[in-house]
Design an enzyme around this catalytic site. Structure first.
Site, short mmCIF file in Angstrom:
data_model
loop_
_atom_site.label_atom_id
_atom_site.label_comp_id
_atom_site.label_asym_id
_atom_site.label_seq_id
_atom_site.Cartn_x
_atom_site.Cartn_y
_atom_site.Cartn_z
N LYS A 4 5.52 -8.23 3.42
CA LYS A 4 4.92 -7.03 2.83
C LYS A 4 4.01 -6.38 3.86
CE LYS A 4 2.03 -5.37 -0.93
NZ LYS A 4 1.52 -5.64 -2.28
N LYS B 89 9.08 -5.25 1.79
CA LYS B 89 8.43 -4.12 1.15
C LYS B 89 7.60 -3.36 2.17
CE LYS B 89 5.05 -3.26 -2.42
NZ LYS B 89 4.09 -3.85 -3.31
N1 LIG Z 1 -0.57 -6.41 -4.87
C1 LIG Z 1 -0.53 -5.07 -5.23
C2 LIG Z 1 0.76 -4.38 -5.17
N2 LIG Z 1 1.90 -4.81 -5.76
C3 LIG Z 1 2.86 -3.83 -5.55
C4 LIG Z 1 2.28 -2.81 -4.81
C5 LIG Z 1 2.88 -1.51 -4.35
C6 LIG Z 1 4.05 -1.03 -5.08
C7 LIG Z 1 4.37 0.40 -4.90
O1 LIG Z 1 3.75 1.14 -4.11
O2 LIG Z 1 5.30 0.83 -5.56
C8 LIG Z 1 0.97 -3.15 -4.55
C9 LIG Z 1 0.04 -2.26 -3.83
C10 LIG Z 1 -0.76 -2.79 -2.74
O3 LIG Z 1 -0.43 -3.79 -2.12
O4 LIG Z 1 -1.78 -2.18 -2.49
#
Ligand SMILES: NCc1[nH]cc(CCC(=O)O)c1CC(=O)O
Ligand SMILES: [Mg+2]
Length: 330
Positions: A196, A254
């Site tokens: 991520k 992601k």
């Molecule tokens: N743990 C938080 C989380 N879980 C999924 C997303 C993002 C998903 C999206 O933008 O659609 C995020 C945001 C972040 O890491 O700040």
């Protein structure tokens, strides 16, 4: 070889093109993210995500039944937590009567065969908008892992089929797997957000949950000490291999579109299903361009989704899931 070999022969009409098409999209490919809020009769549109909503539990029930009829059989739950329940410890995250725990039960009651995955991270519960506990300006790793483990157990106890840790703390997969085994949750799976990236594409999601990092002295302004640097490739492989070793059943990359090189590389290396998350900013970009009349919604949506599967994604988490399923059902 020309003119014996004419590549255009296989593109002559839709019948031949569909006969030789390599990548086919179906509702089975999707994981549907759902935003849940407290209240009754609530269906609020998210400002930066046109046609995407936060649902209260009663309307969540209606929504999942609709998804099921469209052939969408897996959901990924996120909750918007009231400000007064946020802290720096994640106390509400492990409340057996918390919103997430009730949402899991609501979906299972409405649609017993629906696969329920839950987001495991502290940010919706953190008064600072971070994925872990903060001390002296540092997002603590091991203390946060302890919380994430308790949180995962709480979701498993409420009936979640899979937990999906989205936090990027080190060692959380092993800790969660061990806790599940110890407590008898042998069949509760883990989909790890393994690679991520610290991405600017998460903006609309943070609007949806009101979970952006707060602008306070001694609170990190971004998530770069735990999410990955988008300049890196080898690191994604290392993170993913470690998560598989620690017990992840499914790994994830992601965001989506800007990271399809990473998806392909991971798909070539690993022997577990690979998921990709087409994130909120990707959704918002297309919706905005469509509002302007600049892009064809369904055509661009299908091109992007197909590209993700072609890149090697076995599973696609996408806010377009329902739109795609409706289009395929036409
Ligand atoms: N743990 C938080 C989380 N879980 C999924 C997303 C993002 C998903 C999206 O933008 O659609 C995020 C945001 C972040 O890491 O700040
Ligand atoms: Mg990791």
């Amino acid at each position: 070889m020309y003119p014996i070999k004419r590549n255009r022969r296989l593109r002559t009409n839709e019948a031949i093109r569909s006969l030789v098409r390599e990548t086919i999209i179906s509702p089975n490919d999707f994981l549907v993210p759902l935003f849940v809020v407290e209240g009754k009769g609530v269906k609020e549109e998210i400002a930066s995500m046109p046609n995407y909503y936060r649902f209260s539990l009663d309307l969540l029930e209606k929504e999942v039944k609709e998804l099921w009829k469209l052939g969408l059989k897996s959901v990924l739950l996120f909750v918007k937590v009231p400000d007064n329940l946020k802290d720096n410890a994640g106390k509400e995250a492990v409340n057996p009567k918390g919103l997430m725990q009730r949402a899991i039960k609501t979906v299972k009651n409405a649609c017993p065969d629906m696969l329920v995955m839950t987001d495991v991270a502290m940010d919706p519960y953190s008064k600072y908008g971070h994925d872990g506990i903060i001390e002296n300006g540092i997002v603590l790793n091991d203390e946060s892992v302890d919380l994430l483990t308790e949180m995962s157990l709480s979701h498993a106890q409420a009936g979640a089929d899979f937990v999906a840790p989205s936090d990027m703390m080190d060692g959380r997969i092993l800790s969660i797997r061990e806790a599940f085994e110890d407590e008898g949750f042998f069949n509760t799976g883990i989909m790890s957000y393994s690679a991520k990236y610290a991405s600017a594409f998460y903006g609309p999601f943070r609007d949806a949950l009101d979970s952006a990092p707060v602008d306070l002295k001694n609170i990190p302004k971004d998530k770069k000490t735990y999410q990955m640097d988008y300049a890196n490739r080898f690191e994604a492989l290392k993170e993913t291999e470690m998560d598989i070793y620690e017990g992840a059943d499914i790994v994830m990359v992601k965001p989506g579109l800007c990271y399809l090189d990473i998806v392909r590389e991971i798909k070539n290396e690993v022997d577990v299903p690979v998921a990709v998350y087409q994130v909120s900013g990707e959704y918002a970009m297309l919706k905005a361009a469509v509002e302007k009349g600049w892009l064809d919604h369904d055509a661009v949506m299908m091109e992007q989704i197909t590209a993700m599967k072609r890149a090697g994604a076995d599973i696609i988490a996408s806010y377009f899931a329902k739109d795609v399923a409706k289009l395929l059902n036409k």
